[in-house]
Design a protein around this motif. Structure first.
Motif, PDB file in Angstrom:
ATOM      1  N   VAL A 196       0.843  -1.193   0.000  1.00 21.10           N
ATOM      2  CA  VAL A 196       0.000   0.000   0.000  1.00 21.10           C
ATOM      3  C   VAL A 196       0.879   1.244   0.000  1.00 21.10           C
ATOM      4  N   GLY A 197       0.269   2.372  -0.335  1.00 14.80           N
ATOM      5  CA  GLY A 197       0.935   3.661  -0.201  1.00 14.80           C
ATOM      6  C   GLY A 197       0.462   4.329   1.071  1.00 14.80           C
ATOM      7  N   VAL A 198       1.407   4.822   1.853  1.00 20.06           N
ATOM      8  CA  VAL A 198       1.085   5.518   3.098  1.00 20.06           C
ATOM      9  C   VAL A 198       1.592   6.947   2.983  1.00 20.06           C
ATOM     10  N   GLY A 199       0.739   7.919   3.287  1.00 25.10           N
ATOM     11  CA  GLY A 199       1.072   9.324   3.139  1.00 25.10           C
ATOM     12  C   GLY A 199       2.380   9.697   3.810  1.00 25.10           C
ATOM     13  N   ASP A 200       3.177  10.520   3.107  1.00 28.82           N
ATOM     14  CA  ASP A 200       4.479  10.917   3.617  1.00 28.82           C
ATOM     15  C   ASP A 200       4.788  12.321   3.103  1.00 28.82           C
ATOM     16  N   PRO A 201       5.245  13.235   3.979  1.00 29.35           N
ATOM     17  CA  PRO A 201       5.464  14.626   3.551  1.00 29.35           C
ATOM     18  C   PRO A 201       6.564  14.789   2.523  1.00 29.35           C
ATOM     19  N   GLU A 202       7.557  13.887   2.496  1.00 28.87           N
ATOM     20  CA  GLU A 202       8.660  14.017   1.549  1.00 28.87           C
ATOM     21  C   GLU A 202       8.373  13.311   0.234  1.00 28.87           C
ATOM     22  N   TRP A 203       7.832  12.090   0.303  1.00 24.64           N
ATOM     23  CA  TRP A 203       7.675  11.255  -0.888  1.00 24.64           C
ATOM     24  C   TRP A 203       6.276  11.290  -1.471  1.00 24.64           C
ATOM     25  N   GLY A 204       5.329  11.968  -0.823  1.00 28.93           N
ATOM     26  CA  GLY A 204       3.932  11.915  -1.249  1.00 28.93           C
ATOM     27  C   GLY A 204       3.286  10.687  -0.658  1.00 28.93           C
ATOM     28  N   GLU A 205       3.758   9.537  -1.074  1.00 33.34           N
ATOM     29  CA  GLU A 205       3.389   8.261  -0.458  1.00 33.34           C
ATOM     30  C   GLU A 205       4.647   7.403  -0.349  1.00 33.34           C
ATOM     31  N   ARG A 206       4.761   6.658   0.731  1.00 25.78           N
ATOM     32  CA  ARG A 206       5.816   5.651   0.853  1.00 25.78           C
ATOM     33  C   ARG A 206       5.231   4.289   0.507  1.00 25.78           C
ATOM     34  N   VAL A 207       6.039   3.484  -0.162  1.00 25.44           N
ATOM     35  CA  VAL A 207       5.633   2.114  -0.470  1.00 25.44           C
ATOM     36  C   VAL A 207       5.832   1.273   0.788  1.00 25.44           C
ATOM     37  N   CYS A 208       4.758   0.674   1.263  1.00 27.32           N
ATOM     38  CA  CYS A 208       4.793  -0.117   2.494  1.00 27.32           C
ATOM     39  C   CYS A 208       4.222  -1.505   2.226  1.00 27.32           C
ATOM     40  N   ALA A 209       4.765  -2.504   2.904  1.00 27.03           N
ATOM     41  CA  ALA A 209       4.329  -3.890   2.676  1.00 27.03           C
ATOM     42  C   ALA A 209       3.989  -4.567   3.992  1.00 27.03           C
ATOM     43  N   ALA A 210       2.768  -5.079   4.066  1.00 27.34           N
ATOM     44  CA  ALA A 210       2.365  -5.941   5.183  1.00 27.34           C
ATOM     45  C   ALA A 210       2.633  -7.380   4.753  1.00 27.34           C
ATOM     46  N   LEU A 211       3.375  -8.102   5.572  1.00 31.61           N
ATOM     47  CA  LEU A 211       3.846  -9.432   5.197  1.00 31.61           C
ATOM     48  C   LEU A 211       3.321 -10.508   6.131  1.00 31.61           C
ATOM     49  N   VAL A 212       2.805 -11.585   5.562  1.00 35.59           N
ATOM     50  CA  VAL A 212       2.505 -12.803   6.321  1.00 35.59           C
ATOM     51  C   VAL A 212       3.662 -13.753   6.042  1.00 35.59           C
ATOM     52  N   LEU A 213       4.478 -14.013   7.077  1.00 38.15           N
ATOM     53  CA  LEU A 213       5.668 -14.838   6.892  1.00 38.15           C
ATOM     54  C   LEU A 213       5.360 -16.314   7.093  1.00 38.15           C
ATOM     55  N   LYS A 214       6.157 -17.145   6.454  1.00 36.78           N
ATOM     56  CA  LYS A 214       6.002 -18.587   6.623  1.00 36.78           C
ATOM     57  C   LYS A 214       6.386 -18.977   8.046  1.00 36.78           C
ATOM     58  N   SER A 215       5.848 -20.068   8.502  1.00 33.73           N
ATOM     59  CA  SER A 215       6.031 -20.505   9.886  1.00 33.73           C
ATOM     60  C   SER A 215       7.510 -20.571  10.266  1.00 33.73           C
ATOM     61  N   GLY A 216       7.852 -19.947  11.399  1.00 37.67           N
ATOM     62  CA  GLY A 216       9.216 -19.987  11.915  1.00 37.67           C
ATOM     63  C   GLY A 216      10.158 -18.996  11.284  1.00 37.67           C
ATOM     64  N   CYS A 217       9.668 -18.167  10.365  1.00 34.69           N
ATOM     65  CA  CYS A 217      10.540 -17.214   9.666  1.00 34.69           C
ATOM     66  C   CYS A 217      10.444 -15.819  10.269  1.00 34.69           C
ATOM     67  N   SER A 218      11.519 -15.073  10.140  1.00 35.02           N
ATOM     68  CA  SER A 218      11.530 -13.656  10.502  1.00 35.02           C
ATOM     69  C   SER A 218      12.270 -12.917   9.397  1.00 35.02           C
ATOM     70  N   LEU A 219      12.012 -11.616   9.286  1.00 34.42           N
ATOM     71  CA  LEU A 219      12.575 -10.867   8.165  1.00 34.42           C
ATOM     72  C   LEU A 219      12.865  -9.437   8.598  1.00 34.42           C
ATOM     73  N   ALA A 220      14.132  -9.038   8.536  1.00 35.99           N
ATOM     74  CA  ALA A 220      14.535  -7.670   8.848  1.00 35.99           C
ATOM     75  C   ALA A 220      14.470  -6.815   7.592  1.00 35.99           C
ATOM     76  N   LEU A 221      14.319  -5.520   7.784  1.00 37.14           N
ATOM     77  CA  LEU A 221      14.085  -4.622   6.660  1.00 37.14           C
ATOM     78  C   LEU A 221      15.243  -4.583   5.659  1.00 37.14           C
ATOM     79  N   GLU A 222      16.466  -4.373   6.120  1.00 34.63           N
ATOM     80  CA  GLU A 222      17.569  -4.181   5.181  1.00 34.63           C
ATOM     81  C   GLU A 222      17.880  -5.418   4.343  1.00 34.63           C
ATOM     82  N   PRO A 223      17.927  -6.625   4.921  1.00 34.64           N
ATOM     83  CA  PRO A 223      18.094  -7.811   4.059  1.00 34.64           C
ATOM     84  C   PRO A 223      16.947  -7.966   3.054  1.00 34.64           C
TER      85      PRO A 223
END
Length: 504
Positions: A425-452
């Motif tokens: 989705v796009g979320v309002g942002d004063p610099e970018w207009g909208e930021r690209v944002c992602a809601a994630l359903v991860l597979k069982s036992g997984c975790s995910l950090a932003l930079e990787p």
């Protein structure tokens, strides 16, 4: 050769056309080099007859000569983005049916394997050119000139085809409205695979016989230096660029600030477009530069449609009235025109409107209603003109001047080994207009950090499409029919702690 743009260049002859870090180049230089490029492309043939020529060349004189060379040979120019990863470049090359690929040597390692895999003719800008210019193609206004790729609600980008006549109409409309002359000098800092950079800045400048000062990439300090030193008359950018210029100005010593502001004061016009301009950015820029930015509205398919006045009062949040040669109306969900003060979808008609989506007749037909192009944008007519309310489709995100498809991004993210399902989705942002944002359903036992996650995504998506915020959820919000409800997803980013990239 029937192209008025080229004929005008002969009239401007010894005048300076392009200024880069490598030097100054006249219209005669441009005619010479583009003629040599065209001769090389033709290879003894009379005409390319609308063969698609994909090219990846950094901003500068070689870019312009390559684009003009393609046109003068009778080809269709397909500009590629210098920051796109291989999958996106390959998609455009293959979807457009390009038979020739031209690239600067710095991109050879990226593009040569694509050209060889698909048996395409491959040319480096460093390759020797013919010393003499041969007989070039006769090209009239009805011929296809350009294919630019823009995201749509169906996911993958669509190729927007404009003719030479469409481009001429777009350019002459802006020349009239913004009073371009051969005495103008504009600083070019915008991407050259995008209509804002190709038409509004570069082609308008060359049509007028003006000087186009080109930077290979945007850097705030470099832009401020040029504004101070080069006697510029025009500047056009997106809100994100103005935000970065403001930040750089504010970090500068007070005596230097005065010099930067004085450089702005010497210009006759500064324009903002491609995304909504936050009022606080407009006001801060006015305080710094003395300019009340001119906002306008357009898109790849139509060129520019609406503009605030060059002379006269401008109002924050308003994009003005229809430009010369452009008809605009607002309609309701049934396609019936609405009265002033009532929101409706913007529809546009005029000679600048594109010809077709490349090899997508159904999408082309769907985009028009009774000869009017349906923009998918909502607006309302107020006292001073049109005010944009937003996109009808939640699957189109406007970020940093780019229009991106949430569906395209989702398709890529689902290929990640740790992601089971996602919603972008796009979320309002004063610099970018909208930021690209992602809601994630991860597979069982997984975790995910932003930079990787971002590093992985950059292998497949242009950097401006890569989400800058991610949120791990157990399940995505859905309606009774099981469809993901994007407004509810967007609300999640305001209600929870979010991981955010500082480098986006």
């Amino acid at each position: 050769m029937n192209l008025p743009l080229v004929h005008r260049a002969y009239e401007h002859g010894p005048r300076t056309a392009i200024v880069t870090a490598d030097g100054q180049f006249t219209y005669q230089d441009l005619l010479r080099l583009s003629g040599q490029v065209a001769t090389r492309l033709l290879g003894g043939a009379d005409d390319l007859w609308e063969q698609r020529v994909a090219f990846l060349v950094p901003a500068g004189f070689e870019y312009v000569a390559t684009q003009w060379g393609i046109w003068r040979a009778g080809g269709i120019a397909v500009p590629l983005c210098v920051s796109h990863p291989r999958p996106e470049l390959e998609y455009v090359i293959i979807d457009s049916g390009a038979s020739i690929v031209i690239t600067h040597p710095s991109f050879e390692a990226l593009l040569r394997p694509i050209a060889e895999a698909h048996q395409l003719r491959f040319i480096l800008t460093s390759d020797p050119l013919p010393s003499d210019i041969g007989q070039l193609a006769e090209v009239d206004a009805t011929r296809r000139a350009l294919i630019l790729y823009t995201s749509g609600t169906t996911g993958k980008p669509k190729g927007v085809v404009t003719t030479h006549g469409n481009i001429q109409a777009q350019v002459t409309s802006l020349i009239a409205a913004w009073e371009w002359t051969s005495g103008d000098r504009i600083l070019h800092v915008l991407p050259l695979h995008h209509i804002h950079g190709i038409v509004n800045v570069l082609t308008c400048a060359l049509w007028a016989g003006a000087e186009c000062h080109m930077l290979s990439k945007f850097e705030a300090e470099a832009v401020w230096k040029r504004i101070c030193e080069e006697n510029l008359t025009l500047f056009m950018a997106v809100p994100t660029i103005y935000t970065k210029l403001i930040a750089a100005w504010e970090k500068t010593a007070s005596d230097r600030q005065m010099a930067l502001s004085k450089g702005c004061a010497g210009m006759r016009l500064m324009v903002s477009g491609s995304a909504a301009l936050p009022v606080q950015v407009l006001e801060r820029w006015r305080n710094i530069s003395g300019h009340f930015l001119l906002e306008r509205y357009g898109m790849t398919e139509i060129g520019m449609a609406l503009s605030n006045p060059l002379h006269g009062q401008r109002r924050a949040g308003c994009v003005g009235v229809p430009l010369p040669q452009v008809e605009v109306r607002l309609v309701d969900e049934s396609g019936v025109p609405v009265p002033a003060g009532t929101p409706g979808e913007i529809q546009v008609k005029g000679p600048g409107v594109f010809l077709e989506y490349w090899h997508k007749p159904e999408a082309t037909a769907k985009a028009f209603q009774d000869g009017w192009f349906c923009t998918g944008d909502l607006a309302v007519v107020e006292q001073d003109g049109y005010r944009i309310l937003g996109r009808i489709s939640v699957d189109i995100i406007k970020t940093g001047g780019y229009k991106v498809s949430a569906l395209e991004i989702e398709e890529v993210l689902r290929a990640h080994p740790d992601i089971q399902e996602c919603a972008v989705v796009g979320v309002g942002d004063p610099e970018w207009g909208e930021r690209v944002c992602a809601a994630l359903v991860l597979k069982s036992g997984c975790s995910l950090a932003l930079e990787p996650f971002r590093s992985w995504a950059k292998e497949y998506l242009a950097v401006y499409k890569v989400p800058t915020r991610i949120l791990s959820v157990e399940e995505l919000p859905r309606n009774a029919m099981g469809k993901v409800t994007k407004p509810a997803v967007a609300q999640l980013f305001g209600a929870r702690q979010i991981t955010e990239s500082q480098s986006a």
